[in-house]
Design a protein around this motif. Structure first.
Motif, PDB file in Angstrom:
ATOM      1  N   UNK A 198      16.215  -5.609   5.880  1.00  0.00           N
ATOM      2  CA  UNK A 198      15.652  -4.925   7.043  1.00  0.00           C
ATOM      3  C   UNK A 198      16.138  -3.477   7.101  1.00  0.00           C
ATOM      4  N   UNK A 199      15.270  -2.589   7.572  1.00  0.00           N
ATOM      5  CA  UNK A 199      15.594  -1.163   7.624  1.00  0.00           C
ATOM      6  C   UNK A 199      16.874  -0.925   8.415  1.00  0.00           C
ATOM      7  N   UNK A 200      16.996  -1.626   9.533  1.00  0.00           N
ATOM      8  CA  UNK A 200      18.163  -1.452  10.382  1.00  0.00           C
ATOM      9  C   UNK A 200      19.448  -1.838   9.644  1.00  0.00           C
ATOM     10  N   UNK A 201      19.376  -2.909   8.874  1.00  0.00           N
ATOM     11  CA  UNK A 201      20.540  -3.345   8.109  1.00  0.00           C
ATOM     12  C   UNK A 201      20.899  -2.330   7.030  1.00  0.00           C
ATOM     13  N   UNK A 202      19.863  -1.780   6.381  1.00  0.00           N
ATOM     14  CA  UNK A 202      20.103  -0.787   5.324  1.00  0.00           C
ATOM     15  C   UNK A 202      20.758   0.460   5.901  1.00  0.00           C
ATOM     16  N   UNK A 203      20.245   0.921   7.051  1.00  0.00           N
ATOM     17  CA  UNK A 203      20.814   2.117   7.668  1.00  0.00           C
ATOM     18  C   UNK A 203      22.256   1.898   8.082  1.00  0.00           C
ATOM     19  N   UNK A 204      22.533   0.717   8.671  1.00  0.00           N
ATOM     20  CA  UNK A 204      23.906   0.422   9.066  1.00  0.00           C
ATOM     21  C   UNK A 204      24.823   0.344   7.841  1.00  0.00           C
ATOM     22  N   UNK A 205      24.351  -0.329   6.797  1.00  0.00           N
ATOM     23  CA  UNK A 205      25.155  -0.456   5.581  1.00  0.00           C
ATOM     24  C   UNK A 205      25.436   0.902   4.958  1.00  0.00           C
ATOM     25  N   UNK A 206      24.403   1.759   4.905  1.00  0.00           N
ATOM     26  CA  UNK A 206      24.594   3.098   4.334  1.00  0.00           C
ATOM     27  C   UNK A 206      25.570   3.916   5.177  1.00  0.00           C
ATOM     28  N   UNK A 207      25.469   3.779   6.491  1.00  0.00           N
ATOM     29  CA  UNK A 207      26.357   4.524   7.376  1.00  0.00           C
ATOM     30  C   UNK A 207      27.813   4.094   7.154  1.00  0.00           C
ATOM     31  N   UNK A 208      28.017   2.789   7.071  1.00  0.00           N
ATOM     32  CA  UNK A 208      29.376   2.281   6.858  1.00  0.00           C
ATOM     33  C   UNK A 208      29.901   2.710   5.485  1.00  0.00           C
ATOM     34  N   UNK A 209      29.021   2.626   4.469  1.00  0.00           N
ATOM     35  CA  UNK A 209      29.435   3.007   3.109  1.00  0.00           C
ATOM     36  C   UNK A 209      29.845   4.480   3.057  1.00  0.00           C
ATOM     37  N   UNK A 210      29.022   5.354   3.638  1.00  0.00           N
ATOM     38  CA  UNK A 210      29.352   6.784   3.639  1.00  0.00           C
ATOM     39  C   UNK A 210      30.657   7.045   4.370  1.00  0.00           C
ATOM     40  N   UNK A 211      30.846   6.369   5.484  1.00  0.00           N
ATOM     41  CA  UNK A 211      32.077   6.547   6.257  1.00  0.00           C
ATOM     42  C   UNK A 211      33.290   6.121   5.451  1.00  0.00           C
ATOM     43  N   UNK A 212      33.199   4.991   4.773  1.00  0.00           N
ATOM     44  CA  UNK A 212      34.332   4.494   3.989  1.00  0.00           C
ATOM     45  C   UNK A 212      34.625   5.411   2.802  1.00  0.00           C
ATOM     46  N   UNK A 213      33.554   5.882   2.142  1.00  0.00           N
ATOM     47  CA  UNK A 213      33.782   6.765   0.996  1.00  0.00           C
ATOM     48  C   UNK A 213      34.420   8.076   1.439  1.00  0.00           C
ATOM     49  N   UNK A 214      33.960   8.629   2.568  1.00  0.00           N
ATOM     50  CA  UNK A 214      34.556   9.869   3.065  1.00  0.00           C
ATOM     51  C   UNK A 214      36.012   9.645   3.459  1.00  0.00           C
TER      52      UNK A 214
END
Length: 368
Positions: free
Chosen positions: A96-112
């Motif tokens: 789901x789009x919402x899941x993808x956006x949340x996952x990407x947001x969390x991934x970017x936050x963790x990488x930063x």
């Protein structure tokens, strides 16, 4: 439990958490349900937390992070375990789009967060190194100051000795002249009086060195040659030849002195052997260093540590460009390496290698 629909399970879990919240209970809940992550963001007394997972090496760090929800790494792990890329991407497209956006947001936050922590650790390492170098520099400064004071003290003592010798010889010459003139019974001859006067006029301090003419000795000296400064009995090396006043610039320790040519005598450097050994080591490193480093199969922090040491050696011997082989894989190691190179003090620019060099599995680095 068995036979539970995920959506129903999430709804039921949320109701139970609401009940705990209303009763002001303190509970710890583990879950994979994304709906409960949203629930934590929407309620003041509920906080997300997760056990950290390295986004570069895809390995757990076993450190608890409060305030950030966990992130699913199913697709990355499946790709690493060998599942075909087309199947991984097909599965990702069904999310789901919402899941993808949340996952990407969390991934970017963790990488930063990860790279920020790495930067902080590097800054702390540099701070400690600078502090150590500052302490060493302070000790060297104190040592040089003491050396300078000792040199000046010796020069003053020698100058006092020379002045006393001049005064003593002058007094003797003048006294002899007076006694010669006072002897009325035996008037002095003219040539005797003139000899005494000439002795006073030519009176000077004899230097304790037996070398030939200083001017002749200086004709063989050039910048870089080591010399002995006679009047302070110190050794140094010539920086520049004589100026308009006939003074030569000589480096003695941390001091830069302007010395008359007549005070210089050729000398040998006590550090010539040490310099030769250092120069020989430099030449051996220049001959042996490779133009490329291979970090494939290593964790990001291990690879960066090896690259940092390699770039130090490359900069030392004056290499203009190098190649870093990190491979293609998932691209995580490549991303970590390039993030490290972005603001490196020795790096002017970097780019993918040519096709025959390995393409984007190789980063070509141009050094300053």
């Amino acid at each position: 439990g068995a036979g539970t629909d995920p959506a129903e399970g999430a709804s039921l879990a949320r109701v139970i958490l609401e009940e705990f919240k209303n009763k002001k209970s303190r509970v710890i809940v583990t879950t994979h349900q994304s709906e409960l992550k949203y629930f934590a963001y929407q309620n003041d007394r509920v906080e997300n937390a997760s056990v950290e997972f390295d986004p570069v090496s895809l390995r757990p760090t076993y450190r608890l992070t409060i305030g950030t929800p966990g992130q699913s790494n199913a697709f990355e792990i499946a790709a690493r375990l060998g599942l075909e890329n087309r199947l991984v991407e097909a599965g990702r497209s069904l999310m789901p789009v919402q899941e993808i956006e949340l996952s990407n947001m969390i991934r970017d936050l963790k990488e930063k967060t990860y790279f920020l922590e790495q930067s902080y650790q590097e800054a702390e390492r540099l701070r400690i190194e600078l502090s150590r170098q500052k302490e060493v520099f302070q000790q060297e400064k104190e040592r040089f100051e003491k050396q300078r004071e000792d040199m000046l003290a010796r020069a003053r003592n020698e100058a006092d000795s020379y002045l006393r010798a001049v005064k003593r010889e002058a007094n003797e010459a003048v006294e002899e002249l007076k006694n010669l003139i006072k002897d009325k019974e035996k008037p002095p001859k003219w040539h005797e009086v003139e000899q005494k006067r000439q002795r006073v006029r030519e009176l000077q301090v004899e230097q304790p060195w037996e070398e030939g003419s200083a001017q002749e000795a200086f004709l063989d000296l050039k910048p870089g040659d080591y010399v002995l400064i006679k009047n302070i009995n110190q050794r140094g090396y010539i920086i520049e030849g004589p100026n308009s006043q006939g003074e030569v610039t000589v480096q003695v320790g941390i001091l830069k002195l302007y010395v008359g040519q007549e005070q210089l005598v050729p000398s040998q450097s006590p550090e010539e052997k040490k310099y030769h050994r250092m120069n020989q080591g430099f030449l051996e490193k220049a001959r042996s260093i490779s133009k490329e480093i291979d970090v494939r199969g290593r964790l990001a922090d291990e690879a960066i540590h090896d690259i940092d040491k390699y770039l130090e050696d490359a900069n030392l011997v004056g290499v203009d460009s190098v190649r870093i082989i990190h491979g293609k894989g998932t691209g995580a190691l490549r991303k970590a390496v390039r993030s490290y190179l972005q603001n490196h003090r020795y790096v002017e620019s970097f780019q993918d290698g040519a096709r025959e060099e390995g393409g984007y599995g190789v980063t070509v680095v141009k050094l300053r």
